[in-house]
Write an enzyme that holds these catalytic residues in place. Structure first.
Site, short mmCIF file in Angstrom:
data_model
loop_
_atom_site.label_atom_id
_atom_site.label_comp_id
_atom_site.label_asym_id
_atom_site.label_seq_id
_atom_site.Cartn_x
_atom_site.Cartn_y
_atom_site.Cartn_z
N ARG A 13 0.86 -1.21 0.00
CA ARG A 13 0.00 0.00 0.00
C ARG A 13 0.88 1.24 0.00
O ARG A 13 2.11 1.15 0.15
CB ARG A 13 -0.94 0.00 1.20
CG ARG A 13 -0.25 -0.07 2.56
CD ARG A 13 -1.28 -0.35 3.67
NE ARG A 13 -0.64 -0.60 4.96
CZ ARG A 13 -0.59 0.28 5.95
NH1 ARG A 13 -1.12 1.47 5.80
NH2 ARG A 13 -0.03 -0.03 7.09
N GLY A 14 0.23 2.39 -0.18
CA GLY A 14 0.93 3.67 -0.05
C GLY A 14 2.07 3.85 -1.04
O GLY A 14 1.98 3.44 -2.21
N ARG A 35 3.09 -7.34 5.77
CA ARG A 35 2.82 -8.00 7.05
C ARG A 35 1.37 -8.39 7.10
O ARG A 35 0.99 -9.44 7.54
CB ARG A 35 3.05 -7.01 8.22
CG ARG A 35 4.42 -6.89 8.72
CD ARG A 35 4.41 -5.92 9.88
NE ARG A 35 3.56 -4.75 9.61
CZ ARG A 35 3.33 -3.78 10.47
NH1 ARG A 35 3.89 -3.83 11.67
NH2 ARG A 35 2.57 -2.75 10.15
N TYR A 142 11.20 9.28 14.93
CA TYR A 142 11.10 9.10 13.48
C TYR A 142 12.21 9.87 12.76
O TYR A 142 12.87 9.33 11.86
CB TYR A 142 9.72 9.61 13.06
CG TYR A 142 9.35 9.45 11.62
CD1 TYR A 142 9.01 8.21 11.09
CD2 TYR A 142 9.27 10.56 10.77
CE1 TYR A 142 8.63 8.08 9.76
CE2 TYR A 142 8.88 10.43 9.46
CZ TYR A 142 8.56 9.18 8.95
OH TYR A 142 8.17 9.06 7.65
N1 LIG Z 1 3.21 9.50 3.82
C1 LIG Z 1 4.10 10.44 4.08
O1 LIG Z 1 3.74 11.63 4.20
C2 LIG Z 1 5.55 10.09 4.21
C3 LIG Z 1 6.46 11.15 4.29
C4 LIG Z 1 7.82 10.88 4.41
C5 LIG Z 1 8.26 9.57 4.45
N2 LIG Z 1 7.36 8.55 4.37
C6 LIG Z 1 7.90 7.20 4.43
O2 LIG Z 1 7.50 6.46 3.30
C7 LIG Z 1 7.41 5.07 3.63
C8 LIG Z 1 6.04 4.55 3.23
O3 LIG Z 1 5.07 5.29 3.94
P1 LIG Z 1 3.53 5.36 3.54
O4 LIG Z 1 3.11 6.75 3.69
O5 LIG Z 1 3.27 4.64 2.28
O6 LIG Z 1 2.95 4.57 4.82
P2 LIG Z 1 1.78 3.53 4.99
O7 LIG Z 1 0.73 3.71 3.97
O8 LIG Z 1 1.46 3.63 6.43
O9 LIG Z 1 2.52 2.14 4.70
C9 LIG Z 1 3.54 1.69 5.52
C10 LIG Z 1 4.07 0.40 4.95
O10 LIG Z 1 5.12 -0.08 5.80
C11 LIG Z 1 4.84 -1.43 6.14
N3 LIG Z 1 5.40 -1.77 7.45
C12 LIG Z 1 5.30 -1.08 8.60
N4 LIG Z 1 5.93 -1.74 9.60
C13 LIG Z 1 6.43 -2.88 9.06
C14 LIG Z 1 7.18 -3.97 9.55
N5 LIG Z 1 7.54 -4.06 10.84
N6 LIG Z 1 7.52 -4.96 8.71
C15 LIG Z 1 7.15 -4.92 7.41
N7 LIG Z 1 6.44 -3.90 6.86
C16 LIG Z 1 6.08 -2.90 7.69
C17 LIG Z 1 3.33 -1.52 6.14
O11 LIG Z 1 2.95 -2.86 6.03
P3 LIG Z 1 1.49 -3.34 6.55
O12 LIG Z 1 0.49 -2.92 5.55
O13 LIG Z 1 1.62 -4.80 6.63
O14 LIG Z 1 1.28 -2.67 7.88
C18 LIG Z 1 3.00 -0.69 4.91
O15 LIG Z 1 3.17 -1.45 3.75
C19 LIG Z 1 7.66 4.99 5.14
O16 LIG Z 1 8.99 4.63 5.37
C20 LIG Z 1 7.40 6.40 5.61
O17 LIG Z 1 8.12 6.69 6.78
C21 LIG Z 1 6.01 8.78 4.25
#
Ligand SMILES: NC(=O)c1ccc[n+]([C@@H]2O[C@H](COP(=O)([O-])OP(=O)(O)OC[C@H]3O[C@@H](n4cnc5c(N)ncnc54)[C@H](OP(=O)(O)O)[C@@H]3O)[C@@H](O)[C@H]2O)c1
Length: 236
Positions: A13-14, A35, A142
């Site tokens: 996702r995401g 996961r 973070y």
């Molecule tokens: N959205 C933002 O504004 C933003 C900004 C800066 C950086 N980021 C970074 O971009 C990356 C993706 O974020 P996103 O916004 O797409 O977040 P998200 O939609 O919350 O997705 C997070 C992803 O990480 C996986 N995950 C979390 N903990 C895990 C673990 N222990 N083992 C395996 N997988 C795990 C989740 O898997 P499950 O589905 O199984 O939980 C999910 O696929 C992250 O590193 C985040 O810090 C995001």
């Protein structure tokens, strides 16, 4: 470079899902870790993996290697937040965020690296955050984890340069995903107002940068930190 095996952690996702789709569109065979729920697309190999467990990472990468071949492109994207002011933050919330975001990426890199070294080729992209560089109140855990990814990547880039393995970091700003969906409307508007481009970004906009860094045309770029943040960091 098409026909490579790419692995994206948190690709169900995401941002991770958008990255998986972009790499697939470039002709890579893509595996994603999840996961919980698998990705909505059938185009990827979905493998169960919790990046906080070395054994789980090992099992997941072994499955990818057996079914798709050695990993040549790794995108370490899995991440969590546990926001609180430091005075109120439990040690567990600090350590869990480091373990998932930073050490989780390190586990994936360590497990996939030997194959890249053997083939004398690889592309590693780590998904960090603009808060790594600017800081963010309530996100000491973070921001520390995400800043750690930068130092890790740059040191690794120096170690692996002679093997034609590049290591780069992408720092997204505010991106529309589940991670930011919990923001109440007013906080969201305030956040968007701090962005020079005046809006949240899309996962596809982050994926475009990852796709470039993973591709042939980025062969002379390593140790870089590439912002996809609507201008929040003005290039930093
Ligand atoms: N959205 C933002 O504004 C933003 C900004 C800066 C950086 N980021 C970074 O971009 C990356 C993706 O974020 P996103 O916004 O797409 O977040 P998200 O939609 O919350 O997705 C997070 C992803 O990480 C996986 N995950 C979390 N903990 C895990 C673990 N222990 N083992 C395996 N997988 C795990 C989740 O898997 P499950 O589905 O199984 O939980 C999910 O696929 C992250 O590193 C985040 O810090 C995001």
């Amino acid at each position: 470079m098409s026909g490579r095996t790419a692995l994206v952690s948190g690709g169900n996702r995401g941002i991770g899902l958008a990255v998986a789709r972009a790499l697939h569109a470039d002709g890579d065979s893509v595996a994603v870790t999840c996961r919980s729920a698998p990705p909505p697309d059938d185009d990827f190999l979905a493998v169960k993996c919790d990046v906080t467990s070395t054994g789980s990472v090992d099992d997941a990468v072994t499955e990818v290697e057996e079914r798709l071949g050695p990993v040549q492109v790794l995108v370490a994207n899995a991440g969590i937040t546990r926001d609180a002011l430091l005075v109120r933050m439990g040690e567990e919330d600090f350590l869990d965020v480091l373990d998932t975001n930073l050490t989780g990426a390190v586990r994936l890199v360590r497990r996939t690296l030997r194959g890249m070294i053997r083939r004398r080729h690889g592309r590693i992209v780590l998904i960090s955050s603009s808060s790594a560089l600017s800081g963010s109140p309530g996100q000491t855990n973070y921001a520390a984890a995400k800043a750690g990814m930068v130092g890790f990547a740059r040191s690794l880039a120096r170690e692996l340069g002679p093997r034609d393995i590049t290591v780069n970091v992408v720092t997204p700003g505010w991106i529309d995903t589940d991670m930011t969906a919990a923001l109440p409307g007013e906080a969201r508007d305030q956040a968007a107002a701090t962005v020079p481009l005046g809006r949240f970004g899309s996962p596809d906009e982050v994926a475009a940068a990852v796709r470039f860094l993973a591709g042939r045309q980025a062969g002379y770029i390593t140790g870089a930190v590439v912002p996809v943040d609507g201008g929040i960091g003005m290039g930093h």
